[in-house]
Design a protein around this motif. Sequence first.
Motif, PDB file in Angstrom:
ATOM      1  N   UNK A 452       0.846  -1.190   0.000  1.00  0.00           N
ATOM      2  CA  UNK A 452       0.000   0.000   0.000  1.00  0.00           C
ATOM      3  C   UNK A 452       0.882   1.241   0.000  1.00  0.00           C
ATOM      4  N   UNK A 453       0.500   2.237  -0.806  1.00  0.00           N
ATOM      5  CA  UNK A 453       1.163   3.540  -0.824  1.00  0.00           C
ATOM      6  C   UNK A 453       0.112   4.569  -0.427  1.00  0.00           C
ATOM      7  N   UNK A 454       0.329   5.269   0.677  1.00  0.00           N
ATOM      8  CA  UNK A 454      -0.687   6.218   1.151  1.00  0.00           C
ATOM      9  C   UNK A 454      -0.067   7.348   1.969  1.00  0.00           C
ATOM     10  N   UNK A 455      -0.650   8.553   1.878  1.00  0.00           N
ATOM     11  CA  UNK A 455      -0.280   9.653   2.765  1.00  0.00           C
ATOM     12  C   UNK A 455      -1.260   9.808   3.920  1.00  0.00           C
ATOM     13  N   UNK A 456      -2.231   8.896   4.013  1.00  0.00           N
ATOM     14  CA  UNK A 456      -3.266   9.045   5.020  1.00  0.00           C
ATOM     15  C   UNK A 456      -4.396   9.925   4.530  1.00  0.00           C
ATOM     16  N   UNK A 457      -5.245  10.336   5.448  1.00  0.00           N
ATOM     17  CA  UNK A 457      -6.445  11.098   5.108  1.00  0.00           C
ATOM     18  C   UNK A 457      -6.362  12.515   5.644  1.00  0.00           C
ATOM     19  N   UNK A 458      -6.997  13.439   4.939  1.00  0.00           N
ATOM     20  CA  UNK A 458      -6.963  14.849   5.305  1.00  0.00           C
ATOM     21  C   UNK A 458      -8.390  15.392   5.354  1.00  0.00           C
ATOM     22  N   UNK A 459      -8.521  16.661   5.772  1.00  0.00           N
ATOM     23  CA  UNK A 459      -9.797  17.380   5.806  1.00  0.00           C
ATOM     24  C   UNK A 459     -10.823  16.703   6.717  1.00  0.00           C
ATOM     25  N   UNK A 460     -10.380  16.169   7.856  1.00  0.00           N
ATOM     26  CA  UNK A 460     -11.314  15.535   8.776  1.00  0.00           C
ATOM     27  C   UNK A 460     -11.277  16.168  10.162  1.00  0.00           C
ATOM     28  N   UNK A 461     -10.704  17.359  10.255  1.00  0.00           N
ATOM     29  CA  UNK A 461     -10.711  18.086  11.513  1.00  0.00           C
ATOM     30  C   UNK A 461     -10.084  17.298  12.650  1.00  0.00           C
ATOM     31  N   UNK A 471      -6.668   3.464  10.361  1.00  0.00           N
ATOM     32  CA  UNK A 471      -6.230   2.946   9.064  1.00  0.00           C
ATOM     33  C   UNK A 471      -4.955   2.132   9.227  1.00  0.00           C
ATOM     34  N   UNK A 472      -4.027   2.614  10.045  1.00  0.00           N
ATOM     35  CA  UNK A 472      -2.797   1.865  10.294  1.00  0.00           C
ATOM     36  C   UNK A 472      -3.076   0.509  10.912  1.00  0.00           C
ATOM     37  N   UNK A 473      -3.989   0.474  11.873  1.00  0.00           N
ATOM     38  CA  UNK A 473      -4.371  -0.799  12.495  1.00  0.00           C
ATOM     39  C   UNK A 473      -5.002  -1.728  11.459  1.00  0.00           C
ATOM     40  N   UNK A 474      -5.819  -1.175  10.596  1.00  0.00           N
ATOM     41  CA  UNK A 474      -6.501  -1.967   9.560  1.00  0.00           C
ATOM     42  C   UNK A 474      -5.488  -2.569   8.586  1.00  0.00           C
ATOM     43  N   UNK A 475      -4.479  -1.793   8.235  1.00  0.00           N
ATOM     44  CA  UNK A 475      -3.428  -2.297   7.337  1.00  0.00           C
ATOM     45  C   UNK A 475      -2.717  -3.488   7.981  1.00  0.00           C
ATOM     46  N   UNK A 498      -0.052   1.156  13.156  1.00  0.00           N
ATOM     47  CA  UNK A 498       0.687  -0.028  12.727  1.00  0.00           C
ATOM     48  C   UNK A 498       1.471  -0.637  13.886  1.00  0.00           C
ATOM     49  N   UNK A 499       2.154   0.220  14.642  1.00  0.00           N
ATOM     50  CA  UNK A 499       2.979  -0.258  15.754  1.00  0.00           C
ATOM     51  C   UNK A 499       2.130  -0.930  16.830  1.00  0.00           C
ATOM     52  N   UNK A 500       0.999  -0.312  17.181  1.00  0.00           N
ATOM     53  CA  UNK A 500       0.139  -0.884  18.221  1.00  0.00           C
ATOM     54  C   UNK A 500      -0.444  -2.229  17.798  1.00  0.00           C
ATOM     55  N   UNK A 501      -0.605  -2.416  16.471  1.00  0.00           N
ATOM     56  CA  UNK A 501      -1.145  -3.683  15.975  1.00  0.00           C
ATOM     57  C   UNK A 501      -0.053  -4.713  15.707  1.00  0.00           C
ATOM     58  N   UNK A 502       1.201  -4.358  16.031  1.00  0.00           N
ATOM     59  CA  UNK A 502       2.300  -5.302  15.902  1.00  0.00           C
ATOM     60  C   UNK A 502       2.851  -5.454  14.503  1.00  0.00           C
ATOM     61  N   UNK A 503       2.648  -4.457  13.655  1.00  0.00           N
ATOM     62  CA  UNK A 503       3.170  -4.534  12.289  1.00  0.00           C
ATOM     63  C   UNK A 503       4.683  -4.352  12.320  1.00  0.00           C
ATOM     64  N   UNK A 504       5.456  -5.225  11.642  1.00  0.00           N
ATOM     65  CA  UNK A 504       6.924  -5.140  11.686  1.00  0.00           C
ATOM     66  C   UNK A 504       7.441  -3.801  11.155  1.00  0.00           C
ATOM     67  N   UNK A 505       8.291  -3.147  11.922  1.00  0.00           N
ATOM     68  CA  UNK A 505       8.803  -1.829  11.525  1.00  0.00           C
ATOM     69  C   UNK A 505       9.620  -1.887  10.242  1.00  0.00           C
ATOM     70  N   UNK A 506      10.276  -3.054   9.984  1.00  0.00           N
ATOM     71  CA  UNK A 506      11.087  -3.155   8.772  1.00  0.00           C
ATOM     72  C   UNK A 506      10.241  -3.207   7.506  1.00  0.00           C
ATOM     73  N   UNK A 507       8.925  -3.393   7.661  1.00  0.00           N
ATOM     74  CA  UNK A 507       8.040  -3.419   6.502  1.00  0.00           C
ATOM     75  C   UNK A 507       7.399  -2.058   6.243  1.00  0.00           C
TER      76      UNK A 507
END
Length: 543
Positions: A452-461, A471-475, A498-507
């Motif tokens: 996945x290539x993403x900058x995240x979401x904007x305009x949501x106050x 979104x990071x947790x979902x990924x 991502x970190x809280x969901x245990x996603x490997x930092x090297x990825x």
Amino acid sequence: MTVALSLLAIIATLFAGWRAMRRARFFLHIFQLETYKFGRYGHWLSDHVQSAVLRPSHAVGAAVLGLGTGSLSLLDPAWVAAGALVLWTFAFISSRRYRSDQEKKPLAFTERMTRLAVATGVLTILPVILGGLYGWSTGRPAGILWYLLGFWIADLGAPLWVALGATLMQPVETYIQKGFKRQARRHLRQRPDLTVVGVTGSYGKTSTKFILSELLRQKYNVYATPSSYNTPMGMCLAINEHLKPEHQVLVLEYGIRYPGDMDELCDIAEPDVSVVTTIGVAHLDTMGSQDAIAEEKGRLVKRTAADGTTVLNADDDRVRAMADHADGTVWRVSVDGRSDAQLTAHDIQYDTSGTSFTIRDDTGSEASFQTQLLGAHNVLNVLLGVAVGRSMGLRLRQMAHAARRIEPIEHRLQLRQEGTLTVIDDAFNSNPVGARNAVEILGQMTGGRRVIVTPGMVEMGERQWTENKTLGTHIARHDIDRAVLVGEEQTAAIREGLAEAGYPSEQIIVVSSLFEAREWISSHLRSDDVVLYENDLPDQYEV
């Protein structure tokens, strides 16, 4: 020395002039992307002071002018001028930050933009002319410093020249816009035979517009506004220039960003059929709350013809509640199998060829649908289109045949091949529901690695951090092999999720621009890998 100074002055002028032109064009584009709104433009500038408004070259230019002025009493003025021209050329030789080949949504030179560009151009060149004239009047080589000062002001002031140009042109634009609106209203009054279908919603309105247009073409001559023509001037342009006497149905997209926007659009064209897709968190920064968004978008239902039809997404509580404001017939659709819906979808399956599902209509009849579109949310969009078709006399199987021809809209879960890579392009706009849906689709792809290539979401106050963290947790939970995040500060919330969901930092790969992300992909991915481009970039240029 005079000939050498003249040659150096020409070279410096070419580079500085090119850079000033590219910079002015850049801020013109930003002003257009921010819908010609001064407040939004000012907010963008305040968020990009270091990355776009002020550049290191401006500090270098100021230093050159300061050193040049201070050295005149100590050194030969001709050599001071020559040195300043050389340093100036190196300082302003690059305009890479403002290159246009990295734009995802190109600058459109509409008539309005052309008028603004002319005004901005005059304001930009004025300091150069004044500095050059004064420098020439001195009759000394040191006068070149005044000429360079003019270029420095022209370049540094590019964001200001755009704003001033827009201010000067505002009375002209207001007069022209009022004329366009009167003309559009007159055209529609002269077409009592025309059925106007209006589509709104936080997400999915453009896709739904094109879907229902394709379905209605089975029986009617349909004109649908192109792309995201959902502003007053876009709507007027479509009605005044593109609507033809042979068209029987006009499909319009109603977009809002501020309170009062819906009434402004409905004052131009009140719908005979209204369609509401979803109420989400897009534009929370300008609308304040989802309830306020629902109230504003619900104005379309209230402004629908008394004997007209309203089609609602029954799976969205705020949309379903809009039925209370409808004077005419209400059709409800559901992917979740709600009992009060006239149309439902079940047996949903999708793969790299698209999506298949079954629709049951208000008569109890069923038909199998196959479409190139990806995702459960597109099933909902098809349901909304089918409901409009059923309300206008089309048969279910008739529309099932048409659904096979529906093609994905560019940058909206568009499936394509780039060499040996499979690309899912969902880069237009950003919303939490669509982003999570796209991640789920990517996680179900088979073959090579899923990226996945993403900058995240904007305009949501105030919800922006929370939604991006989610979104990071979902990924992390959907078997994504690499997360390429665009912008270190922008994607901090995604990395936390991502970190809280245990996603490997090297990825996790953090890059500064879409351009850099593509370079990483080209050098690291291999045959059969799948890449998802998810959500819009923080701005439309590399950062």
